[in-house]
Design an enzyme around this catalytic site. Structure first.
Site, PDB file in Angstrom:
ATOM      1  N   ASP A 173      -0.311  -1.550  -4.929  1.00 56.11           N
ATOM      2  CA  ASP A 173      -0.041  -2.951  -5.256  1.00 56.11           C
ATOM      3  C   ASP A 173       1.213  -3.370  -4.474  1.00 56.11           C
ATOM      4  O   ASP A 173       1.912  -2.525  -3.884  1.00 56.11           O
ATOM      5  CB  ASP A 173       0.143  -3.140  -6.772  1.00 56.11           C
TER       6      ASP A 173
HETATM    7  C1  NOJ Z   1       0.498  -8.214  -7.201  1.00 55.35           C
HETATM    8  C2  NOJ Z   1      -0.622  -8.206  -8.180  1.00 55.35           C
HETATM    9  O1  NOJ Z   1      -0.358  -7.263  -9.197  1.00 55.35           O
HETATM   10  C3  NOJ Z   1      -1.989  -7.909  -7.587  1.00 55.35           C
HETATM   11  O2  NOJ Z   1      -2.963  -8.172  -8.560  1.00 55.35           O
HETATM   12  C4  NOJ Z   1      -2.222  -8.718  -6.354  1.00 55.35           C
HETATM   13  O3  NOJ Z   1      -3.495  -8.414  -5.833  1.00 55.35           O
HETATM   14  C5  NOJ Z   1      -1.128  -8.420  -5.344  1.00 55.35           C
HETATM   15  N1  NOJ Z   1       0.160  -8.773  -5.927  1.00 55.35           N
HETATM   16  C6  NOJ Z   1      -1.316  -9.176  -4.034  1.00 55.35           C
HETATM   17  O4  NOJ Z   1      -1.110 -10.514  -4.201  1.00 55.35           O
END
Ligand code: NOJ
Length: 768
Positions: A290
């Site tokens: 993530d």
């Molecule tokens: C953080 C989030 O937790 C995730 O769901 C998302 O896909 C990513 N950022 C990218 O934006």
């Protein structure tokens, strides 16, 4: 001693050792040769570059590529494998061209948070789950894939399949609710919808990225990014099935989550990524972190960026999103003997395989067709389907008989969410059409004479309201001029609404959560109706007019006063681009509501986590009986929910027959059919979601009081009956035992069917 059958050893999650070989040889010899050849020509730096993912500069708003762009500099140096966050075909074409001209000439993958539709927005995922209709969900994902792929995107950060039992967690809105069986069915539907079912990517198919792997929804106290403390057995039984089913459906990639599990951050968790996902479930794609999750392992207290990057790679992480940990430290770790060349090659190969499977080596511009961008996105057909889908996601929680309304009824549509298009689109919608989503007022006023009043502020606390509405803007653009809030006094807003209510036959109060009140970084400790809005509801109630509450929300709320005092409650979540139309279809009876809850609605926040498939304590206490000393209950609240899992009303009524079994006994290798006859006892045709639960009465480990194991959505004409059959085998009766073995233990099982998780008919099945 009970006789136990143990299913496929590989599915058990008890494999030992931290295997980190290059994974089994792929079945595609041509691809292997191509990649061998390509990797033979790549420098170490270029290989590490493939493991690096950055957001597009300016994120979603990226318009054109310049040489000053950080990503362009990285690309020219061969240090970027993918970018995410842009759906601008011109921008993506330009940057793809640079990728092809630089370094080893390897195309970029282009990702995006396409969560519930792209430009055409469908109901938020939690709402979609309340349709209990995987086929429909698959179709929404197919349309999203079509629109995203037409916009230059070949990889979507979806589905989000985190099971959540705690409504305080704002990200509950992004998933499929609290049940692992339903969650698994939905996970597969999303994967099929995005990637297609034939295993080949044409230019309307995109790669999925299943997230957040794993167990992110178990965040302690519902606080986002918080630690997860689950036993491995409970994780396997209660939470992991959706991730597993997505792997079985062929998901191309996974995103590791922010949380820790068993004391190890998920992003460097060998058990989760290698033993379970790859070895036990057979996943052969790549895993991306993530955003900044590698860097965050420093704050988790594991080591400096070099240490956590090395450990994450070795545990099975292939791509680093936004931490620059891989690109910044892996070369040094290799020189110091901290990691091996094979570790880097393995991850690089997985990224290249994904690009190969997408067809990007044949045509890097496959997804970058400006003509498609102009015609395949936000089409009238897609919007028509958004309306159809949304109608299936509106949960009727209460109806004293006021609904459906007659067209022509004079209604007062009041409340701060009545004209809010963004609230219809909901969390995680990147659509440039969000603000023009059909509002509740618009949809309703198209079918009946309607007046409007804003009715109230969101919250009485102006600073709180400002930080909710503008928190994200303030984070990304600290100098953005924030408009003044609360310029009209609350009392005046309420008085206007009351005046409109007095002139109407029926009041439709549109209240609840704006999009920013749920989703990422939006946990709440108080999940009741915000104070200013509750004040409005009380004033409306005092007019004596019938009040229909249209609830906009991304999470279960505590609605005790509302349940007592409103004449009807229709929970519409954030219903998407065509939300207002779909809600009007249901309010005015063109569609009989059929949705049922997939998350328990508590009576009090203090009950959380609250979920239907809980265990029995040694001192069980009936859900709806008052306090009794020395039993497992509260002094000041019932144990039972306000609205249980699986609950939802219709405009008709259904009666259930007792459950019958095709045989009272079942050998471990056999099957039985459980049947129930459902009769539509009302006067209109409608859909009903028939649910099947089991309970293992005695087992070697404690088992939940009930577990969903089947569901069917059936259309039943007024006065007609339908017999619904469910096949049960040892598979449905199995669970992960204390040793994390997937077992079916012979003995007696209760087999239950009904309209929700509480009103169930029972039969007993003996497994021998
Ligand atoms: C953080 C989030 O937790 C995730 O769901 C998302 O896909 C990513 N950022 C990218 O934006």
């Amino acid at each position: 001693m009970k006789k136990i059958i143990i299913w496929a050893a590989a599915a058990l999650g008890i494999l030992s050792g931290c295997a980190s070989g290059s994974g089994s040889a792929s079945k595609d010899a041509k691809m292997d040769r191509f990649i061998d050849n390509l990797m033979g020509k790549m420098t170490l730096e270029q290989k590490i570059g493939q493991l690096n993912l950055h957001s597009a500069s300016g994120f979603v708003s990226a318009l054109r590529v310049t040489e000053e762009d950080e990503n362009v500099k990285l690309l020219r140096a061969g240090k970027l494998g993918g970018i995410y966050g842009s759906g601008n075909v011109e921008y993506l074409r330009d940057i793809q061209k640079i990728a092809m001209e630089s370094g080893a000439g390897i195309p970029l993958i282009t990702g995006m948070d396409v969560i519930h539709g792209y430009q055409t927005v469908f109901p938020v995922p939690l709402a979609l789950s309340t349709s209990w209709n995987p086929e429909m969900v698959e179709k929404t994902a197919r349309i999203a894939a079509k629109e995203a792929s037409a916009s230059g995107i070949n990889w979507v950060f979806s589905p989000m399949v985190d099971i959540c039992r705690d409504a305080r967690w704002g990200r509950i809105v992004e998933g499929g609710g609290e049940d692992p069986f339903l969650g698994g069915e939905l996970a597969k539907a999303y994967v099929y919808g995005y990637q297609g079912r034939d295993g080949v990517y044409d230019n309307t198919d995109v790669m999925t990225c299943v997230k957040h792997y794993a167990l992110y929804g178990g965040a302690e106290a519902g606080r986002d990014y918080n630690s997860v403390f689950l036993s491995r057995q409970e994780a396997l039984n209660g939470y992991l099935r959706p991730y597993q089913q997505a792997a079985y459906a062929g998901a191309a990639s996974y995103m590791s989550s922010f949380n820790e599990f068993e004391g190890i951050p998920a992003t460097m968790n060998t058990y989760l990524m290698d033993e379970l996902l790859r070895k036990a479930w057979g996943f052969d794609g790549f895993i991306v972190s993530d955003a900044t999750a590698v860097l965050e392992e420093v704050a988790h207290g594991i080591g400096d960026l070099q240490e956590v990057s090395a450990r994450s790679l070795q545990a099975g992480l292939d791509m680093d999103m936004n931490s620059d940990g891989f690109v910044g430290t892996l070369e040094k770790s290799l020189q110091e003997g901290r990691i091996s060349k094979a570790d880097i090659d393995r991850a690089c190969r997985r990224i290249l395989e994904a690009k190969y499977k997408l067809g990007l080596f044949d045509d890097p511009y496959k997804y970058l067709d400006p003509e498609r961008a102009a015609k395949d996105v936000y089409t009238p057909e897609h919007r028509a389907f958004a309306r159809e889908a949304a109608r299936e996601c509106l949960v009727l929680l209460k109806n004293d008989g006021v609904l459906p309304l007659r067209k022509g009824t004079r209604v007062a549509v009041v409340g701060p969410l009545a004209k809010n298009g963004e609230a219809m689109a909901g969390s995680w919608s990147m659509s440039s059409h969000n603000a023009e989503s059909v509002s509740l007022f618009q949809g309703i006023s198209e079918v009946t004479p309607a007046t409007y009043a804003e009715g109230s502020w969101l919250f009485k606390d102006k600073d709180l309201e400002e930080s909710i509405l503008y928190g994200m803007i303030k984070y990304f653009a600290p100098n953005y001029p924030i408009p003044e809030l609360h310029t009209v006094p609350q009392q005046k807003l309420v008085a206007d609404a009351v005046a409109k209510a007095r002139q109407a036959d029926v009041v439709i109060a549109c209240v609840g959560e704006v999009a920013n009140m749920n989703g990422e970084g939006a946990s709440r400790t108080d999940i009741s109706m915000p104070d200013a809005q509750l004040e409005l509801l009380k004033a409306l109630k005092a007019t004596g007019k019938p009040v229909v509450m249209v609830l906009v929300t991304g999470r279960p709320l505590t609605l005790n006063w509302e349940a007592e005092n409103m004449d009807a409650i229709l929970n519409v979540w954030s219903p998407g681009s065509e939300g207002g139309h779909a809600v009007a279809d249901v309010l005015f009876g063109d569609y009989a509501p059929s949705a049922k809850l997939t998350t328990t609605f508590p009576r009090a926040v203090g009950q959380l986590p609250l979920y239907y498939n809980h265990k029995s304590t040694g001192r069980p206490h009936p859900d709806y009986e008052p306090y009794r000393k020395f039993t497992s209950c509260y002094i000041d609240e019932l144990n039972g929910p306000l609205y249980p899992f699986g609950f939802g009303l219709s405009y008709t009524t259904f009666e259930y027959s007792p459950v019958t079994l095709s045989a009272a006994e079942m050998p471990l290798s056999g099957s039985v059919t459980a049947s129930v006859t459902v009769t539509n006892t009302g006067s209109r045709d409608a859909d009903e979601i028939v649910q099947l639960y089991i309970h293992d009465i005695y087992a070697t480990s404690t088992r939940p009081v009930k577990e969903l194991k089947g569901f069917k959505k059936v259309h039943i004409a007024a006065g007609q009956s339908v017999k619904v059959d469910f096949t049960l085998t040892a598979e449905e009766l199995s669970y992960y035992n204390h040793d994390c073995n997937w077992v079916c233990e012979p003995g007696d099982f209760e087999i239950m069917a009904g309209p929700d998780s509480e009103r169930l008919q029972k039969a007993v099945l003996t497994v021998k």
